[in-house]
Design an enzyme around this catalytic site. Structure first.
Site, PDB file in Angstrom:
ATOM      1  CB  CYS A 125      -2.004   1.634   6.137  1.00  6.54           C
ATOM      2  SG  CYS A 125      -1.597   0.805   4.582  1.00  6.54           S
ATOM      3  CG  HIS A 163      -1.976  -1.030   1.189  1.00  6.48           C
ATOM      4  ND1 HIS A 163      -3.056  -0.996   2.032  1.00  6.48           N
ATOM      5  CD2 HIS A 163      -2.132  -2.139   0.425  1.00  6.48           C
ATOM      6  CE1 HIS A 163      -3.837  -2.045   1.792  1.00  6.48           C
ATOM      7  NE2 HIS A 163      -3.285  -2.747   0.818  1.00  6.48           N
ATOM      8  CB  CYS A 187      -6.545  -0.541   5.221  1.00  2.00           C
ATOM      9  SG  CYS A 187      -4.816  -1.076   5.127  1.00  2.00           S
ATOM     10  CD  GLU A 242      -2.005   4.198   3.172  1.00  3.29           C
ATOM     11  OE1 GLU A 242      -3.189   4.422   3.479  1.00  3.29           O
ATOM     12  OE2 GLU A 242      -1.683   3.354   2.308  1.00  3.29           O
TER      13      GLU A 242
END
Length: 138
Positions: free
Chosen positions: A75, A42, A72, A44
């Site tokens: 993260c 992801h 999410c 992040e």
């Protein structure tokens, strides 16, 4: 936003993130789980990894993470463990958001570190990039 667009160009969900401290860019990332065959790919996570490597420490105190979509659970946990001071995100994520939409991981007082956060920054623009991406895939 440019990083989110880059993700979309590569067929990834368009999310981009940058981590800064005192106006200095420490790390950046955009979604790459499909490209990298990595469920943790992801935006992040990539930005946090780059910043930690850049500063030589997994603790990223005094930093601000800017991301186009509400993080999410994975993260949000990494942001908390990295001791990021502040999170700023664009669009809310009602299906997986772990800041306020679905869960409160970022600022939960039961954790040993809470992250200050602001949501809805450039929300319309960030949301439109996501809507356009998914509309084109249908």
């Amino acid at each position: 936003m440019a990083l989110a667009q880059r993700a979309a160009t590569e067929g990834e969900v368009p999310v981009g993130a940058v981590l800064v401290k005192d106006g200095v860019l420490l790390g950046e990332g955009y979604n790459r789980p499909i490209t990298d065959h990595d469920p943790s790919g992801h935006a992040e996570m990539i930005a946090l990894r780059a910043a930690a490597k850049n500063v030589g420490n997994y603790r990223l105190t005094g930093t601000t993470l800017y991301v186009t979509l509400e993080p999410c659970v994975m993260c949000a946990g990494a942001i908390t463990h990295a001791r990021v001071q502040r999170l700023v995100f664009g669009a809310a994520d009602p299906k997986a958001g772990a800041v306020h939409s679905l869960y409160d991981v970022i600022a939960n007082p039961r954790l040993n570190h809470q992250v200050a956060w602001t949501g809805g920054v450039l929300e319309a623009e960030c949301g439109q990039v996501l809507r356009d991406f998914f509309r084109a895939r249908r």
